[in-house]
Design an enzyme around this catalytic site. Sequence first.
Site, short mmCIF file in Angstrom:
data_model
loop_
_atom_site.label_atom_id
_atom_site.label_comp_id
_atom_site.label_asym_id
_atom_site.label_seq_id
_atom_site.Cartn_x
_atom_site.Cartn_y
_atom_site.Cartn_z
N SER A 144 0.84 -1.20 0.00
CA SER A 144 0.00 0.00 0.00
C SER A 144 0.87 1.25 0.00
O SER A 144 1.97 1.24 0.57
CB SER A 144 -0.89 0.01 1.25
N TYR A 158 -1.73 -0.03 10.30
CA TYR A 158 -1.81 -0.61 8.95
C TYR A 158 -0.60 -0.20 8.12
O TYR A 158 0.04 -1.04 7.47
CB TYR A 158 -3.11 -0.16 8.28
#
Length: 194
Positions: A144, A158
């Site tokens: 990501s 995250y």
Amino acid sequence: MARKVMLITGGGRGIGAATARLAAARGHDLVLTYLSDAARAEATARACKESGAKVVLCQGDAGTEAGVLAAYAAARDAFGRIDVVVNNAGTTGGKRLVADTTVEDWQGVLNANVVGLALSCREAVRHMSTRRGGAGGVIVNVSSRAAELGSPGEWVHYAASKGAVDRLTIGLAKEVAAEGIRVNAVNPGLIDTE
């Protein structure tokens, strides 16, 4: 020529389902793992079969060793080989400030996004490595942009997990390049998966 076999963790919906549909259209047979949404996984499988792919669904938690081993066993049983692995399964965890996170928040995100992915990479190498009798292959880890941006005020936990995915990818790529395995990561930005 035999169709290539691709295993996609988290292949039932979102990025994993889109990857599966494209792979099926381009001539791959598939093993798709999913955690709990059987209806979506089955819909993805049907769409892939319409493109001519053979599809095996494997329900399980890709963040656990048992879930990872079950997926690789399903692939070996159905197809006898794996040519490509896309490690897509993961979670953002709850949206919160670091000061408000719990140990369960960290463990849940790290197990799903790092530990499970690392175990999948391990199994892929064991299966694909030419040094171990395999035919080589490709591993793609879905990371990501959060790994670079840090996701302050939302998902630092995250972002930290995806930073680990990026470092794991670099190290593994160097470790297994001479064994016929190419390892890369893709780092998408925000995706409206639903």
